[in-house]
Design a protein around this motif. Structure first.
Motif, mmCIF file in Angstrom:
data_model
loop_
_atom_site.group_PDB
_atom_site.id
_atom_site.type_symbol
_atom_site.label_atom_id
_atom_site.label_comp_id
_atom_site.label_asym_id
_atom_site.label_seq_id
_atom_site.Cartn_x
_atom_site.Cartn_y
_atom_site.Cartn_z
ATOM 1 N N ARG A 181 0.928 -1.294 -0.213
ATOM 2 C CA ARG A 181 0.027 -0.060 -0.080
ATOM 3 C C ARG A 181 0.704 1.120 0.089
ATOM 4 O O ARG A 181 1.694 1.228 0.687
ATOM 5 C CB ARG A 181 -0.805 0.088 1.288
ATOM 6 C CG ARG A 181 -1.957 1.119 1.224
ATOM 7 C CD ARG A 181 -2.613 1.160 2.691
ATOM 8 N NE ARG A 181 -3.636 2.330 2.377
ATOM 9 C CZ ARG A 181 -4.439 2.795 3.752
ATOM 10 N NH1 ARG A 181 -4.017 2.163 4.862
ATOM 11 N NH2 ARG A 181 -5.165 3.599 3.503
ATOM 12 N N LEU A 182 0.561 2.194 -0.710
ATOM 13 C CA LEU A 182 1.152 3.487 -0.898
ATOM 14 C C LEU A 182 0.007 4.566 -0.327
ATOM 15 O O LEU A 182 -1.063 4.838 -1.100
ATOM 16 C CB LEU A 182 1.736 4.021 -2.024
ATOM 17 C CG LEU A 182 2.097 5.225 -2.289
ATOM 18 C CD1 LEU A 182 3.419 5.438 -1.269
ATOM 19 C CD2 LEU A 182 2.843 5.611 -3.691
ATOM 20 N N ALA A 183 0.183 5.115 0.730
ATOM 21 C CA ALA A 183 -0.749 6.284 1.451
ATOM 22 C C ALA A 183 0.104 7.615 1.407
ATOM 23 O O ALA A 183 1.311 7.409 1.581
ATOM 24 C CB ALA A 183 -1.251 5.905 2.386
ATOM 25 N N VAL A 184 -0.746 8.666 1.439
ATOM 26 C CA VAL A 184 -0.131 10.122 1.377
ATOM 27 C C VAL A 184 -0.570 10.515 2.774
ATOM 28 O O VAL A 184 -1.700 10.413 3.148
ATOM 29 C CB VAL A 184 -0.337 10.943 0.372
ATOM 30 C CG1 VAL A 184 0.313 12.182 0.606
ATOM 31 C CG2 VAL A 184 -0.043 10.156 -0.912
ATOM 32 N N ALA A 185 0.514 11.227 3.761
ATOM 33 C CA ALA A 185 -0.104 11.693 4.926
ATOM 34 C C ALA A 185 -0.670 13.046 4.841
ATOM 35 O O ALA A 185 -0.085 14.106 4.695
ATOM 36 C CB ALA A 185 1.301 11.749 5.834
ATOM 37 N N HIS A 186 -2.169 13.059 4.785
ATOM 38 C CA HIS A 186 -2.764 14.302 4.713
ATOM 39 C C HIS A 186 -3.633 14.250 6.204
ATOM 40 O O HIS A 186 -4.915 13.854 5.866
ATOM 41 C CB HIS A 186 -3.656 14.507 3.513
ATOM 42 C CG HIS A 186 -3.097 15.079 2.505
ATOM 43 N ND1 HIS A 186 -2.573 16.457 2.474
ATOM 44 C CD2 HIS A 186 -2.392 14.388 1.160
ATOM 45 C CE1 HIS A 186 -1.717 16.517 1.370
ATOM 46 N NE2 HIS A 186 -1.700 15.364 0.522
ATOM 47 N N PRO A 187 -3.269 14.712 7.208
ATOM 48 C CA PRO A 187 -4.140 14.773 8.099
ATOM 49 C C PRO A 187 -5.514 15.328 8.645
ATOM 50 O O PRO A 187 -6.251 15.198 9.099
ATOM 51 C CB PRO A 187 -3.222 15.097 9.536
ATOM 52 C CG PRO A 187 -2.042 16.072 8.595
ATOM 53 C CD PRO A 187 -1.995 15.191 7.488
ATOM 54 N N VAL A 188 -5.718 16.680 7.645
ATOM 55 C CA VAL A 188 -6.684 17.755 7.734
ATOM 56 C C VAL A 188 -7.807 16.813 7.322
ATOM 57 O O VAL A 188 -8.875 17.102 7.547
ATOM 58 C CB VAL A 188 -6.449 18.721 6.728
ATOM 59 C CG1 VAL A 188 -7.752 19.541 6.864
ATOM 60 C CG2 VAL A 188 -5.118 19.415 7.190
ATOM 61 N N ARG A 189 -7.631 15.354 6.461
ATOM 62 C CA ARG A 189 -9.082 14.889 6.186
ATOM 63 C C ARG A 189 -9.508 14.388 7.438
ATOM 64 O O ARG A 189 -10.956 14.109 7.355
ATOM 65 C CB ARG A 189 -8.668 13.661 5.342
ATOM 66 C CG ARG A 189 -8.320 14.034 3.814
ATOM 67 C CD ARG A 189 -8.149 12.563 3.141
ATOM 68 N NE ARG A 189 -7.962 12.843 1.558
ATOM 69 C CZ ARG A 189 -8.240 11.907 0.802
ATOM 70 N NH1 ARG A 189 -8.810 10.789 1.020
ATOM 71 N NH2 ARG A 189 -8.087 12.050 -0.559
ATOM 72 N N PHE A 190 -8.890 14.371 8.609
ATOM 73 C CA PHE A 190 -9.536 13.599 9.933
ATOM 74 C C PHE A 190 -9.930 14.784 10.791
ATOM 75 O O PHE A 190 -10.246 14.522 11.874
ATOM 76 C CB PHE A 190 -8.534 12.868 10.486
ATOM 77 C CG PHE A 190 -8.205 11.617 9.492
ATOM 78 C CD1 PHE A 190 -8.896 10.424 9.115
ATOM 79 C CD2 PHE A 190 -6.842 11.812 8.886
ATOM 80 C CE1 PHE A 190 -8.527 9.662 8.427
ATOM 81 C CE2 PHE A 190 -6.590 10.682 7.756
ATOM 82 C CZ PHE A 190 -7.269 9.783 7.708
ATOM 83 N N SER A 191 -10.117 16.172 10.258
ATOM 84 C CA SER A 191 -10.819 17.190 11.057
ATOM 85 C C SER A 191 -12.235 17.005 11.104
ATOM 86 O O SER A 191 -12.889 16.768 10.208
ATOM 87 C CB SER A 191 -10.059 18.815 10.428
ATOM 88 O OG SER A 191 -11.146 19.618 10.971
ATOM 89 N N PRO A 192 -12.799 16.794 12.567
ATOM 90 C CA PRO A 192 -14.368 16.895 12.278
ATOM 91 C C PRO A 192 -14.911 18.008 11.669
ATOM 92 O O PRO A 192 -16.246 17.626 11.307
ATOM 93 C CB PRO A 192 -14.575 16.996 14.045
ATOM 94 C CG PRO A 192 -13.248 16.659 14.758
ATOM 95 C CD PRO A 192 -12.216 17.099 13.842
ATOM 96 N N SER A 193 -14.446 19.353 11.497
ATOM 97 C CA SER A 193 -15.103 20.085 10.822
ATOM 98 C C SER A 193 -15.187 19.963 9.215
ATOM 99 O O SER A 193 -16.120 19.803 8.736
ATOM 100 C CB SER A 193 -14.542 21.451 11.090
ATOM 101 O OG SER A 193 -13.025 21.612 10.702
#
Length: 338
Positions: free
Chosen positions: A122-134
């Motif tokens: 698997r190749l994934a890219v680290a985009h944490p803002v996808r997990f913001s509740p807003s």
């Protein structure tokens, strides 16, 4: 599960190391050999010194770490070094979470995608803002049709030129660019997910160094993106926060639909005040740890709301927007994405 952390170069690496260290079902091994050739920054160690401070295991080389046979790795190296480490991980059969941007050239991004596909990892890219509740709430509103057709999006990713602890951020040879490379990808990735299949077709961008004339890269920029579903978006990717600002930055989005408009702040869970002792504003975040959500999703799969990490192809799509932005800024003309 055995997880390797490749490099302490990226600022998120410290968060990843701390979170993984405290997960009961994770064995963590870190390495940061590229730090040996870089100038020491007082108060900002790297390599074995930082690993010892964090209380995490350390290997002297990438080869030593892969000899440990990790199940998965996180690539937190300088942007232009991503490809070599992703290829190494794929050849050793480890799933990969790569810091954003995925790469700095389309050739590197394509090679990374192909080597991971060929190795079956698997190749994934680290985009944490996808997990913001807003963001999750805004995404649900769009997916459920409560906004109607999305007509326009205004996004801003504010920040500052953070090159004191990590000087490579403003080094084009290692970062691949400046504010446009660093900050456009956050909003572009959210748009890639939010618009659910729409593809960027045209980009117009302008950049400058007015906020720091001595910088080696652009420090401010505005990017306009058109999509094949008729949506238009603007992205402010500037390093516009003062160096002494109490907050590093923020991600703000306004989504304009036919029926309603939604505004969100991804890092709005804050308690702010004034520190009289040090005579400066004080800001304390609370609530969701986006890095923790990101790591859990990478290691264990998406949560019940279905939000997942972007894969290599999504990382390639956001990179195309960034590179088209640089071409547009260079030519002062609209750039078509092929």
């Amino acid at each position: 599960m055995k997880v390797g952390l490749l490099s302490f170069a990226h600022t998120h690496a410290l968060s990843y190391a701390t979170l993984l260290r405290d997960m009961g079902d994770i064995e963590l091994l870190t390495t940061d050999p590229d730090a040996d050739g870089q100038p020491a920054r007082p108060g900002h160690p790297r390599g074995r010194e930082l690993a010892d401070q964090l209380g995490v295991a350390y290997a002297d080389s990438y080869e030593d770490l892969f000899a440990w046979r990790p199940d998965a790795v996180i690539v937190a190296a300088e942007n232009t070094r991503h490809r070599a480490l992703v290829e190494m991980a794929a050849l050793h059969g480890a799933d990969v979470l790569c810091e954003k941007p995925l790469a700095t050239t389309l050739a590197d991004a394509q090679a990374m995608i192909e080597v991971c596909r060929g190795a079956g990892v698997r190749l994934a890219v680290a985009h944490p803002v996808r997990f913001s509740p807003s963001y999750a709430a805004a995404r649900a509103a769009v997916r459920e049709g409560r906004l109607g057709k999305v007509l326009a999006v205004r996004g801003a990713n504010y920040g500052r030129l953070d090159d004191t602890p990590r000087p490579w951020f403003s080094d084009p040879a290692l970062a691949g660019g400046g504010a446009l490379m660093d900050h456009t990808v956050h909003i572009a990735d959210l748009l890639d997910d939010l618009l659910d299949g729409a593809r960027a077709t045209d980009v117009y961008a302008q950049t400058n160094r007015l906020l720091d004339p001595n910088a080696a890269t652009e420090t401010a920029g505005v990017v306009t993106v058109s999509y094949d579903n008729g949506t238009h978006a603007t992205i402010d990717c500037s390093w516009s926060q003062p160096r002494t600002h109490p907050r590093w930055g923020d991600v703000e989005i306004q989504i304009v639909g036919e029926k309603a408009t939604v505004e969100l702040t991804a890092f709005g869970q804050l308690v702010s005040g004034y520190d009289e002792k040090n005579q400066r504003p004080s800001v304390h975040p609370w609530g969701t740890d986006l890095d923790l959500s990101l790591l859990r999703t990478f290691l264990h799969g998406p949560a019940a709301d279905g939000i997942d990490l972007p894969d290599g192809q999504a990382g390639m799509r956001t990179l195309k927007i960034v590179l088209a932005g640089y071409e547009s800024a260079r030519t002062s003309d609209l750039t078509r994405i092929l």
